[in-house]
Scaffold this active site. Structure first.
Site, PDB file in Angstrom:
ATOM      1  N   HIS A 188       0.783  -1.248  -0.022  1.00 30.50           N
ATOM      2  CA  HIS A 188      -0.104  -0.179   0.028  1.00 30.50           C
ATOM      3  C   HIS A 188       0.893   1.414  -0.058  1.00 30.50           C
ATOM      4  CE1 HIS A 188      -3.352  -2.693   0.649  1.00 30.50           C
ATOM      5  NE2 HIS A 188      -4.101  -1.793  -0.075  1.00 30.50           N
ATOM      6  N   GLU A 429     -12.098  -9.889  -5.296  1.00 39.08           N
ATOM      7  CA  GLU A 429     -10.742 -10.066  -5.321  1.00 39.08           C
ATOM      8  C   GLU A 429     -10.399 -11.269  -4.529  1.00 39.08           C
ATOM      9  OE1 GLU A 429      -9.361  -6.752  -2.566  1.00 39.08           O
ATOM     10  OE2 GLU A 429     -11.299  -6.690  -1.485  1.00 39.08           O
ATOM     11  N   ASP A 453      -5.190  -8.101  -4.794  1.00 39.53           N
ATOM     12  CA  ASP A 453      -5.635  -9.075  -4.108  1.00 39.53           C
ATOM     13  C   ASP A 453      -5.935 -10.314  -4.864  1.00 39.53           C
ATOM     14  OD1 ASP A 453      -4.942  -8.529  -1.396  1.00 39.53           O
ATOM     15  OD2 ASP A 453      -6.741  -7.038  -1.315  1.00 39.53           O
ATOM     16  N   CYS A 500     -10.412  -1.952 -10.071  1.00 44.24           N
ATOM     17  CA  CYS A 500      -9.889  -1.018  -9.393  1.00 44.24           C
ATOM     18  C   CYS A 500      -8.517  -1.049  -8.766  1.00 44.24           C
ATOM     19  CB  CYS A 500     -10.945  -0.493  -8.175  1.00 44.24           C
ATOM     20  SG  CYS A 500     -11.013  -1.839  -7.039  1.00 44.24           S
TER      21      CYS A 500
HETATM   22  C1  PEP Z   1      -7.128  -4.882  -4.684  1.00 41.13           C
HETATM   23  O1  PEP Z   1      -7.064  -5.767  -3.843  1.00 41.13           O
HETATM   24  O2  PEP Z   1      -6.914  -4.777  -6.017  1.00 41.13           O
HETATM   25  C2  PEP Z   1      -7.494  -3.506  -4.176  1.00 41.13           C
HETATM   26  C3  PEP Z   1      -8.012  -2.492  -4.944  1.00 41.13           C
HETATM   27  O3  PEP Z   1      -7.438  -3.347  -2.962  1.00 41.13           O
HETATM   28  P1  PEP Z   1      -6.495  -3.142  -2.221  1.00 41.13           P
HETATM   29  O4  PEP Z   1      -5.035  -2.820  -2.894  1.00 41.13           O
HETATM   30  O5  PEP Z   1      -6.559  -1.819  -1.103  1.00 41.13           O
HETATM   31  O6  PEP Z   1      -6.252  -3.952  -1.178  1.00 41.13           O
HETATM   32 MG    MG Z   2      -7.733  -5.477  -1.863  1.00 38.52          MG
END
Ligand code: PEP
Ligand code: MG
Length: 544
Positions: A188, A429, A453, A500
């Site tokens: 992140h 995901e 994920d 996303c």
């Molecule tokens: C993902 O897992 O692709 C997602 C958009 O959520 P995060 O990256 O916040 O886990």
């Molecule tokens: Mg995610």
């Protein structure tokens, strides 16, 4: 001049002064001292310094965010005078003849654990506060001073590693780049760097003892390298390249206001991902059509207690109002795994990515979830809101969520509090969600595919583990087939599907995604115009 190579997280180039953030744990050593009174004197000096720093922070916060949010700095000042806490530190120095840093750190840990084990929720929440004040004392004792990142000069942050909660507290306008020894490209912190549009390198094998705050450095995300103390020749070349990049960015600006449409007329929504209210500026600046993912958990990070319903309501309302009728998809709390928050007391897990996280916490602790849902339903009145639920694996979970949302709706209705029911969608995901996507499509309004994920769970590769970066292949046929399957399931029941995760911004796949029929791509704000350019230059149906 010293040069190191690393892995680039965002392709950009910058030059500026370095700010080294030292890893707290690695500094605290236990050493024997001869003069206990002198050590106690050091603790008291560090305490006075801490109180002055906290007063300055309080004054700044009152002006910027109001008295209620600033109050925490007053609480911290009071905790620094707590007799039990201080006696424990003094006693350890006297009886064990140890250095002040060690006595403060150990006392801090002991008190934090004691608070965490209390039944009372208020006292539990003090656990993070006692950790905070102890870390502040240790920083002062080690001469590092106040690492208040919100008041720093524009700098390149150099660190061993950065957690999402550290990153989120930084004043983004002041960060020129990131360079870290550890970290993975899918973490992140890397995502935040991409969102902030700043050059970032991870996995840089540098010795932090040799790098000092105030040094000059070049971070080159294109060449994946950092150069400390660059010579005149390098500086001149870099300044030229920074200018070239600015010109390219300027060219992209001409695409603002234009449609996301291919040469043969196929359209797609290009939205942006954000982590805080402050990021909305990047969304507007880059002309995104909406917000496809607001990672609401960032409202919960970097604090010592849960955000209240009112605080959340204000944040969501502000985003919705600023977006002025454009779609805003807010994802409910996705805490856990790498996004750890002390006051949740989640405990240690052997396998946190597959552990107690996201919707699982919300379904097990519905009070936390209901507070967020109440804030969301109330805020929905102020714009075009959709809610999205993370980490779904089963139809039953969605049904349970709907029951909780309905309870909240009825409570608001009964009390005559204004609210609106938003569209509700889920993140896809997990491989389980892909496999039952036809059933899920009949229940929800939309799908948003979280490829970060989804890749980790499908390929069985921890996205946090830098050693596996070479194996983490989001272009794997398995992932691409899953995306197609999910899109088809959504369309079969008249719903829309988007991406996303970070893959949505992968220009090598844009054409394939358009051919699959994805309706939306939600990407880092800095990628919106680049993606628009790519879409406008391609043709997706074979010419007749
Ligand atoms: C993902 O897992 O692709 C997602 C958009 O959520 P995060 O990256 O916040 O886990
Ligand atoms: Mg995610």
């Amino acid at each position: 001049m010293t040069e190191f190579s690393g892995k680039s997280v965002y392709k950009g180039i910058t030059i500026g002064k370095v700010l080294v953030l030292k890893n707290k744990d690695f500094q605290i050593k236990r050493t024997k001292v001869g003069d206990a009174e002198a050590e106690i004197g050091r603790v008291n000096d560090a305490k006075d310094q801490a109180k002055a720093q906290l007063q300055a922070l309080y004054d700044k916060a009152v002006k910027e965010v109001g008295e209620a949010s600033a109050a925490i700095f007053e609480v911290h000042q009071m905790m620094l005078d707590d007799d039990d806490y201080l006696d424990s530190i003094y006693n350890m120095i006297h009886t064990e003849m140890v250095n002040a840093e060690y006595a403060v750190a150990v006392t801090g840990d002991n008190f934090a654990e004691m608070f965490a084990n209390m039944d009372d929720d208020y006292m539990k929440a003090r656990s993070a506060d006692v950790k905070d004040i102890s870390e502040r004392l240790v920083r002062n004792l080690s001469g590092e001073g106040d690492a208040d990142l919100s008041s720093m000069e524009p700098s390149i942050i150099v660190a061993d590693d950065l957690s999402p909660s550290e990153t989120v507290q930084m004043d983004k306008e002041k960060i020129l780049g990131f360079v870290t020894v550890h970290g993975s490209t899918n973490s992140h912190t890397a995502i935040l760097a991409r969102m902030m549009n700043i050059p970032a390198l991870i996995g840089v094998p540098m010795d932090l003892e040799q790098i000092h705050t105030g040094m000059e450095a070049v971070v080159d995300g294109f060449e994946s390298k950092v150069i400390f103390e660059p010579d005149e020749e390098v500086r001149t070349a870099v300044e030229g390249r920074i200018k070239e990049e600015q010109e390219k960015a300027h060219m992209l600006q001409t695409l603002k206001g234009k449609e996301n449409v291919t040469l043969d007329g196929k359209k797609v929504n290009i939205y942006a991902n954000i982590g805080s209210v402050g990021d909305v500026g990047y969304v507007l600046e880059n002309d995104a059509g909406g917000i496809g993912l607001f990672r609401s958990e960032f409202l919960y990070l970097g604090r010592s207690d849960f955000p209240t319903e009112e605080e959340q309501f204000q944040a969501y309302r502000q985003v919705l109002q600023t977006m002025a009728g454009k779609k805003v998809i807010i994802r409910t709390l996705d805490i856990g795994a790498d996004k750890q928050v002390d006051y949740f007391n989640l405990g240690k897990e052997d396998n946190p990515a597959m552990g107690y996280r996201a919707i699982r916490i919300c379904l097990k602790q519905p009070d936390i979830f209901k507070t967020q849902i109440r804030a969301l339903l109330r805020a929905a009145v102020f714009g075009n809101l959709s809610i999205m639920y993370p980490m779904i694996i089963a139809v039953e979970e969605v049904k349970k969520i709907y029951e909780i949302v309905e309870e909240v709706r009825q409570e608001l209705e009964a009390k005559g509090i204004p609210y609106k029911m938003p569209e509700q969608g889920i993140m896809i995901e997990t491989p389980a969600a892909v496999m039952v996507s036809e059933e899920l499509a009949q229940l929800v309004d939309f799908f948003s595919i979280g490829t970060n994920d989804l890749t980790q769970y499908t390929l069985a590769i921890d996205r946090q583990n830098a050693k596996l970066d070479d194996f983490y292949n989001p272009h794997h046929t398995a992932i691409l087939r899953m995306i197609k399957m999910v899109t088809d399931s959504a369309h079969k029941y008249g719903k829309w599907a988007g991406i996303c995760g970070e893959l949505g911004a992968d220009l090598e796949l844009t054409e394939e995604f358009m051919k699959m029929g994805l309706d939306e791509l939600s990407v880092a704000p800095s990628m919106v115009l680049k993606l628009r350019k790519a879409v406008r230059e391609m043709r997706v149906t074979p010419e007749a």
